[in-house]
Design a protein around this motif. Structure first.
Motif, mmCIF file in Angstrom:
data_model
loop_
_atom_site.group_PDB
_atom_site.id
_atom_site.type_symbol
_atom_site.label_atom_id
_atom_site.label_comp_id
_atom_site.label_asym_id
_atom_site.label_seq_id
_atom_site.Cartn_x
_atom_site.Cartn_y
_atom_site.Cartn_z
ATOM 1 N N ARG A 74 8.563 6.826 -3.672
ATOM 2 C CA ARG A 74 7.950 7.116 -2.367
ATOM 3 C C ARG A 74 8.610 6.299 -1.259
ATOM 4 N NH1 ARG A 74 3.011 5.490 -1.672
ATOM 5 N NH2 ARG A 74 2.539 4.573 -3.710
ATOM 6 N N ALA A 75 9.045 5.080 -1.568
ATOM 7 C CA ALA A 75 9.720 4.244 -0.578
ATOM 8 C C ALA A 75 11.052 4.864 -0.162
ATOM 9 C CB ALA A 75 9.940 2.841 -1.130
ATOM 10 N N VAL A 76 11.765 5.437 -1.126
ATOM 11 C CA VAL A 76 13.024 6.116 -0.805
ATOM 12 C C VAL A 76 12.775 7.281 0.148
ATOM 13 C CG1 VAL A 76 14.872 7.538 -1.787
ATOM 14 C CG2 VAL A 76 14.215 5.391 -2.895
ATOM 15 N N ALA A 77 11.765 8.088 -0.159
ATOM 16 C CA ALA A 77 11.432 9.214 0.714
ATOM 17 C C ALA A 77 10.991 8.716 2.090
ATOM 18 C CB ALA A 77 10.329 10.057 0.075
ATOM 19 N N TYR A 88 18.666 8.280 13.877
ATOM 20 C CA TYR A 88 19.981 8.026 13.288
ATOM 21 C C TYR A 88 20.757 9.336 13.187
ATOM 22 C CZ TYR A 88 19.093 3.136 12.175
ATOM 23 O OH TYR A 88 18.875 1.783 12.273
ATOM 24 N N ASP A 89 22.068 9.260 13.434
ATOM 25 C CA ASP A 89 22.899 10.465 13.466
ATOM 26 C C ASP A 89 23.129 11.050 12.078
ATOM 27 O OD1 ASP A 89 23.340 9.979 16.229
ATOM 28 O OD2 ASP A 89 24.937 8.577 15.732
ATOM 29 N N LYS A 90 23.215 10.169 11.094
ATOM 30 C CA LYS A 90 23.532 10.600 9.737
ATOM 31 C C LYS A 90 22.684 9.797 8.772
ATOM 32 C CE LYS A 90 27.479 11.164 6.570
ATOM 33 N NZ LYS A 90 28.923 10.885 6.361
ATOM 34 N N VAL A 91 22.063 10.462 7.811
ATOM 35 C CA VAL A 91 21.202 9.804 6.825
ATOM 36 C C VAL A 91 21.503 10.422 5.460
ATOM 37 C CG1 VAL A 91 18.833 9.272 6.148
ATOM 38 C CG2 VAL A 91 19.400 9.541 8.580
ATOM 39 N N TRP A 92 21.684 9.567 4.452
ATOM 40 C CA TRP A 92 21.916 10.099 3.112
ATOM 41 C C TRP A 92 21.472 9.111 2.042
ATOM 42 C CZ3 TRP A 92 25.711 7.793 5.970
ATOM 43 C CH2 TRP A 92 26.590 6.899 5.339
ATOM 44 N N LEU A 93 21.375 9.636 0.816
ATOM 45 C CA LEU A 93 20.947 8.854 -0.335
ATOM 46 C C LEU A 93 22.101 8.730 -1.327
ATOM 47 C CD1 LEU A 93 17.512 10.569 -1.160
ATOM 48 C CD2 LEU A 93 17.984 8.781 0.516
ATOM 49 N N ALA A 257 15.703 4.020 -15.080
ATOM 50 C CA ALA A 257 15.170 4.723 -13.916
ATOM 51 C C ALA A 257 16.293 4.907 -12.906
ATOM 52 C CB ALA A 257 14.023 3.941 -13.287
ATOM 53 N N THR A 258 16.141 5.877 -12.047
ATOM 54 C CA THR A 258 17.098 6.098 -10.970
ATOM 55 C C THR A 258 16.382 6.017 -9.635
ATOM 56 O OG1 THR A 258 18.556 7.480 -12.321
ATOM 57 C CG2 THR A 258 18.745 7.701 -9.931
ATOM 58 N N SER A 259 16.837 5.119 -8.784
ATOM 59 C CA SER A 259 16.368 5.041 -7.408
ATOM 60 C C SER A 259 17.561 5.356 -6.511
ATOM 61 C CB SER A 259 15.780 3.653 -7.121
ATOM 62 O OG SER A 259 15.177 3.624 -5.848
ATOM 63 N N HIS A 260 17.489 4.940 -5.242
ATOM 64 C CA HIS A 260 18.582 5.270 -4.319
ATOM 65 C C HIS A 260 18.772 4.179 -3.268
ATOM 66 C CE1 HIS A 260 17.348 9.211 -5.914
ATOM 67 N NE2 HIS A 260 18.582 9.600 -5.658
ATOM 68 N N ASN A 261 20.028 3.936 -2.931
ATOM 69 C CA ASN A 261 20.331 3.291 -1.661
ATOM 70 C C ASN A 261 20.110 4.341 -0.578
ATOM 71 O OD1 ASN A 261 21.195 0.834 -2.797
ATOM 72 N ND2 ASN A 261 23.312 1.535 -2.981
ATOM 73 N N VAL A 262 19.389 3.963 0.476
ATOM 74 C CA VAL A 262 19.141 4.888 1.588
ATOM 75 C C VAL A 262 19.937 4.371 2.779
ATOM 76 C CG1 VAL A 262 17.413 6.108 2.936
ATOM 77 C CG2 VAL A 262 16.824 5.239 0.660
#
Length: 479
Positions: A74-77, A88-93, A257-262
């Protein structure tokens, strides 16, 4: 004759080329118009509560964010959505996979004539298990290391090291080594369980968690931290005579588990002749937290500070020459997993990463600034320091170091900047149930946002580079 003239001409050309190649890099400078913009940006940030509101949003809407948990997802989302809301102009995971550790329950009691409960928390990485045994106290890690092999057979080791309070957090090194090295050392002496006084400076009945590691080839044992008052209580009881303790932990590793750098970017100028949008200035913090509090000072504050700083730069009438990249790193707490994944992915692009700074030391005011920039960029560092001075920030060349998530990039050649926060009371809250939003001072956060805004903008606007260049990281065994 003509051949001789050509040879001379060629020699002169080669000499000139070698001279250019061997010349010192051009001095990096920050133009006066950028300094004027930075002064306006600094004032805007001081009058803004954006950083404070971002921290409030994260800690309220998501709460604690143990890596690999449902709340982590949920924090990633949340972070992806927040970057977009902030313009922000560009956002990705970018995905990050790691071992998943879970905490389910924990308890400890003194048994026998002095029976009473003890407040503990399992150390991250501890296995499940219940042990009942006599406790052996050691005043510090060195005394445990000096114990005879086999002397703790069938016993619980207790390291009662008192961490020292310091503005720069220097007391944490010895305290955290008890947590990281203590369990393996105790097992090597025969112990069946491990207890430690929390690596903290408070006097509340709140134990401090944190990751531990077990040396290869050892069978892990239940390992926990006592709150400071409970460690003192146990020490007093041991002064009366031998004590038995029951330590029960239900926790452990459970697959991966898999999370993400945002990641969010404010794109640099594309104006011909002055824009360098392909080059980036990196700021950020880590998105995950331990599960006892709501991760406000560690590291919701860093996320709010750097997200807000980038957003305010994005609101300027004209962007700086370079792109400002803000990274919400995944799983810092259990081993810098997001930072290492990012450094691996961008190892060949280190030269494009001009300079980087991380906010991961709470929510106190910034009091000092320095970088690892080479001599040709020291004038630019001094200009940034000049713009930070009205915030009460001292320029301290040669002091400090990179934040933890910036570290893997620094090992590969990134130039770091350090905006040092006052951590006098940071370890009162660190990794405890007390790490909650009410501890955040909005004025201190505004000062942090102003500092990061000024730093990132001026670094992105500088003419010339800050010396980042690819290098091979040190082998693991050499660290």
């Amino acid at each position: 004759m003509r051949g001789s003239m050509l040879a001379v001409t060629a020699g002169l050309w080669m000499g000139a080329a070698l001279g250019v190649a061997n010349a010192a890099p051009r001095e990096t400078r920050i133009p006066e118009p950028a300094m004027q913009t930075a002064a306006q940006l600094r004032q805007t940030a001081l009058e803004s509560d954006l950083g404070y509101r971002v921290i409030e949003s994260l800690t309220t809407e998501v709460g604690p964010r143990l890596p690999g948990s449902e709340a982590d997802a949920r924090a990633v989302a949340w972070a992806e959505k927040k970057f977009r809301e902030l313009g922000y102009d560009k956002v990705w995971l970018e995905p990050v996979t790691f071992p998943k550790w879970e905490r389910r329950s924990e308890s400890a009691q003194v048994l026998g004539a002095n029976a009473q409960p003890l407040k503990i928390t399992a150390l991250g990485g501890s296995p499940a298990g219940t042990v009942e045994a006599e406790v052996v106290r050691f005043p510090d890690l060195a005394s445990l290391e000096a114990a005879a092999d086999g002397s703790l057979a069938g016993k619980i080791a207790f390291v009662d090291y008192e961490m020292q309070r310091a503005r720069d957090g220097s007391g944490y090194g010895p305290g955290s080594r008890v947590r990281s090295r203590g369990p393996s050392t105790a097992i090597g002496k025969g112990a069946i369980g491990f207890l430690m006084r929390s690596a903290g400076t408070d006097s509340h009945r709140n134990p401090h968690t944190g990751i531990t590691r077990f040396d290869e080839g050892l069978t892990p044992v239940p390992s926990a931290a006592l709150s400071v008052p409970d460690a003192q209580q146990l020490s007093r009881l041991l002064a009366l005579g031998p004590q038995r303790v029951r330590l029960a932990i239900d926790a452990g590793w459970n697959g991966t588990a898999t999370s993400h750098n945002v990641i969010g970017e404010i794109t640099g100028s594309k104006a011909a002749g002055r824009g360098k949008p392909q080059e980036v200035v990196v700021i950020g913090g880590h998105l995950d937290s331990w599960d006892l509090g709501t991760g406000a000072v560690d590291d919701g504050a860093g996320i709010g500070i750097t997200m807000a700083a980038g957003a305010l730069i994005g609101q300027l009438p004209k962007p700086p020459a370079r792109t400002v990249r803000v990274i919400a790193f995944a799983n810092e707490e259990q081993g810098l997993h997001g930072a290492k994944a990012y450094a691996e992915k961008y190892a060949k692009d280190i030269a494009r990463h001009q300079i980087g700074a991380e906010s991961d030391f709470g929510a106190g005011r910034i009091y000092a600034f320095a970088t690892s920039a080479p001599p040709h960029a020291k004038a630019a560092e001094a200009r940034i320091a000049q713009a930070l001075a009205p915030l009460g920030i001292e320029h301290t060349p040669g002091k400090g170091g990179p934040g933890p998530d910036i570290g893997p990039l620094v090992e590969r050649g990134l130039t770091w900047a350090n905006l040092r926060q006052d951590g006098t009371d940071y370890f009162d809250l660190h990794h405890t149930p007390d790490d909650t939003f009410d501890k955040i001072d909005p004025k201190a956060i505004a000062q942090n946002v102003a500092a990061y805004s000024v730093f990132a903008y001026l670094a992105a606007a500088a003419e010339g580079d800050f010396g980042s260049a690819p290098k091979a990281p040190a082998p693991e065994a050499a660290k």
